[in-house]
Design a protein around this motif. Structure first.
Motif, short mmCIF file in Angstrom:
data_model
loop_
_atom_site.label_atom_id
_atom_site.label_comp_id
_atom_site.label_asym_id
_atom_site.label_seq_id
_atom_site.Cartn_x
_atom_site.Cartn_y
_atom_site.Cartn_z
N GLU A 137 0.61 -0.70 0.53
CA GLU A 137 -0.23 0.03 0.05
C GLU A 137 0.51 0.86 0.02
OE1 GLU A 137 -3.87 1.46 2.42
OE2 GLU A 137 -2.44 0.11 3.15
N ALA A 138 2.22 1.53 0.57
CA ALA A 138 2.73 2.46 0.97
C ALA A 138 3.35 2.91 -0.02
CB ALA A 138 3.55 2.77 2.33
N GLY A 139 3.85 1.02 -0.79
CA GLY A 139 4.38 1.59 -2.12
C GLY A 139 3.61 1.15 -3.49
N ALA A 140 2.38 1.24 -3.20
CA ALA A 140 1.55 1.81 -4.47
C ALA A 140 2.25 2.16 -6.28
CB ALA A 140 0.31 1.67 -4.37
N ASP A 141 2.73 3.46 -5.79
CA ASP A 141 3.09 4.42 -6.83
C ASP A 141 4.70 3.68 -7.38
OD1 ASP A 141 1.09 5.94 -6.15
OD2 ASP A 141 1.62 7.13 -5.35
N ALA A 172 2.87 -7.89 0.74
CA ALA A 172 3.00 -6.99 1.73
C ALA A 172 1.93 -6.80 1.89
CB ALA A 172 4.26 -6.39 1.83
N GLY A 173 1.60 -6.79 2.97
CA GLY A 173 0.33 -6.41 4.06
C GLY A 173 -0.96 -6.34 3.52
N LEU A 174 -0.98 -7.01 2.32
CA LEU A 174 -2.80 -6.72 2.02
C LEU A 174 -3.46 -7.07 2.43
CD1 LEU A 174 -1.73 -7.16 -1.75
CD2 LEU A 174 -1.60 -5.15 -0.16
N ASN A 175 -5.08 -7.10 3.06
CA ASN A 175 -5.97 -7.46 3.16
C ASN A 175 -7.44 -7.13 2.52
OD1 ASN A 175 -6.75 -4.82 3.81
ND2 ASN A 175 -4.86 -4.94 5.77
N ALA A 176 -8.14 -7.39 2.60
CA ALA A 176 -9.40 -7.50 2.41
C ALA A 176 -9.89 -5.56 1.90
CB ALA A 176 -10.20 -7.99 2.59
N ASP A 177 -9.59 -4.78 2.83
CA ASP A 177 -9.66 -3.78 3.03
C ASP A 177 -8.38 -3.14 2.00
OD1 ASP A 177 -11.74 -3.64 4.98
OD2 ASP A 177 -10.07 -4.11 6.83
N ASN A 178 -7.26 -3.19 1.70
CA ASN A 178 -6.95 -2.38 1.23
C ASN A 178 -6.49 -3.11 -0.16
OD1 ASN A 178 -4.98 -4.35 1.32
ND2 ASN A 178 -3.64 -2.69 2.87
N ILE A 179 -6.50 -4.38 -0.65
CA ILE A 179 -6.38 -4.90 -1.63
C ILE A 179 -6.34 -4.52 -3.45
CG2 ILE A 179 -7.73 -6.54 -2.17
CD1 ILE A 179 -5.81 -9.39 -2.53
N ALA A 180 -7.93 -3.94 -3.14
CA ALA A 180 -8.86 -3.18 -4.95
C ALA A 180 -8.01 -2.69 -4.68
CB ALA A 180 -9.99 -3.43 -4.40
N THR A 181 -7.75 -1.88 -3.78
CA THR A 181 -7.42 0.38 -4.18
C THR A 181 -5.83 -0.23 -4.65
OG1 THR A 181 -8.68 0.68 -1.81
CG2 THR A 181 -6.72 1.83 -2.89
N VAL A 182 -5.09 -1.07 -3.99
CA VAL A 182 -3.05 -1.08 -4.89
C VAL A 182 -3.54 -2.21 -5.86
CG1 VAL A 182 -1.48 -2.64 -3.94
CG2 VAL A 182 -3.00 -1.76 -2.22
N ALA A 183 -4.57 -3.43 -6.02
CA ALA A 183 -4.34 -3.12 -7.35
C ALA A 183 -4.99 -2.08 -8.12
CB ALA A 183 -5.31 -4.45 -7.48
N ALA A 184 -5.80 -1.58 -8.04
CA ALA A 184 -5.92 -0.36 -9.04
C ALA A 184 -4.46 0.80 -8.83
CB ALA A 184 -7.34 0.63 -8.85
N ARG A 229 -10.58 -12.60 -2.04
CA ARG A 229 -10.83 -13.24 -3.52
C ARG A 229 -12.26 -12.02 -4.18
NH1 ARG A 229 -8.49 -14.55 -7.35
NH2 ARG A 229 -9.62 -12.54 -8.23
N ALA A 230 -12.52 -11.50 -2.94
CA ALA A 230 -14.17 -11.21 -3.18
C ALA A 230 -13.83 -9.91 -3.87
CB ALA A 230 -15.24 -11.16 -1.83
N ALA A 231 -12.81 -9.19 -2.50
CA ALA A 231 -12.77 -7.38 -2.62
C ALA A 231 -12.24 -7.38 -4.26
CB ALA A 231 -11.28 -7.01 -1.85
N LEU A 232 -11.08 -8.12 -4.57
CA LEU A 232 -10.36 -8.21 -5.44
C LEU A 232 -11.36 -8.71 -7.96
CD1 LEU A 232 -7.49 -10.70 -6.00
CD2 LEU A 232 -7.64 -8.48 -5.81
N ASP A 233 -12.66 -9.57 -7.04
CA ASP A 233 -13.48 -9.87 -7.92
C ASP A 233 -14.33 -8.21 -7.73
OD1 ASP A 233 -12.09 -11.99 -8.62
OD2 ASP A 233 -13.38 -12.94 -7.37
N THR A 234 -14.65 -7.47 -6.59
CA THR A 234 -15.72 -6.88 -6.73
C THR A 234 -15.21 -5.91 -7.28
OG1 THR A 234 -16.03 -7.70 -5.11
CG2 THR A 234 -16.71 -5.66 -5.94
#
Length: 242
Positions: free
Chosen positions: A157-161, A180-192, A237-242
């Motif tokens: 999350e800190a290194g996303a850019d 590193a440090g990915l969870n259901a709350d931040n994984i979609a944001t980091v992916a994007a 998985r749900a967070a990524l797919d949504t």
């Protein structure tokens, strides 16, 4: 949009099976989670290969600590890669640095050659490199299929850019996998934000001991342990797919 791939870092066969049940696309199997991961036992690798229906990658790391290895450790890693190949694993996860923070080309080349038809992921030794842009070009030249990275930061999350910059630099020559440090709350944001199509998480939870007797004299020795949790994987998985 292409479905993003979810790799789960699993510290045991039980964790790997829990990850599979939760919807993981691929397993990275290792031991010693608290020390950043080391190579699992022959029995763990063999049983995981027998039981899993999804791709199995195995971490090749002979000890905790830095990623600068001596000749004895290199020999151990080469034998572990050969073991994974013989057991039918889909890939190995390798990495080594020289004393000045560059990719140890000679050692990594040996490991990649030993992997043969297996895929190769360069692990987060990459994030400890002196210059990530140069390190990425070296990983590509080695023929690795992907590099696991947090963008050189404590978390993806800190290194996303920075990850986004690495994805742009890679131009499809290697896959950059955020971890590193990915969870259901931040994984979609980091992916994007990063543009990474592959994401790596542990989805871990504390497992409580079923022991009714515990020796109170063994101060500091917990009977509990940490393992992958199926519900946490399903939430990722749900967070990524949504």
């Amino acid at each position: 949009m292409t479905r993003r791939l979810l790799e789960i870092a699993s510290n045991s066969v039980a964790s790997a099976l829990a990850a599979q049940a939760g919807g993981a696309d691929r397993i990275e199997l290792f031991d010693n989670l608290a020390e950043g991961g080391t190579t699992p036992s022959h029995g763990s690798i063999a049983l995981a290969r027998e039981r899993l229906r999804i791709p199995l990658f195995v971490l090749i790391r002979p000890r905790p600590g830095d990623f600068h290895y001596g000749a004895l450790e290199v020999d151990i890693m080469l034998r572990d890669v050969a073991q994974c190949r013989a057991l039918g694993c889909d890939g190995v996860v390798i990495g080594a640095l020289d004393a000045d923070g560059g990719i140890d080309i000679a050692v990594c080349h040996e490991l990649v050659q030993a992997a043969g038809p297996m895929q190769v992921t360069f692990h987060r030794a990459f994030d400890a490199a002196r210059d990530l842009r140069s390190a990425l070009e070296q990983v590509i030249a080695l023929g690795c299929q992907r590099v696991l990275s947090s963008g050189g930061q404590a978390s993806a999350e800190a290194g996303a850019d920075r990850l986004a910059s690495l994805v742009a630099q890679a131009t499809g020559r290697v896959r950059v996998m955020a971890g590193a440090g990915l969870n259901a709350d931040n994984i979609a944001t980091v992916a994007a934000r990063s543009g990474c199509q592959e994401l790596h998480a542990s989805a871990k939870a504390v497992q409580r001991s079923a022991m009714r007797h515990q020796n109170p004299a063994l101060i500091g020795l917990s009977a509990d342990w940490t393992a992958t949790d199926t519900a946490n994987v399903a939430a990722l998985r749900a967070a990524l797919d949504t």
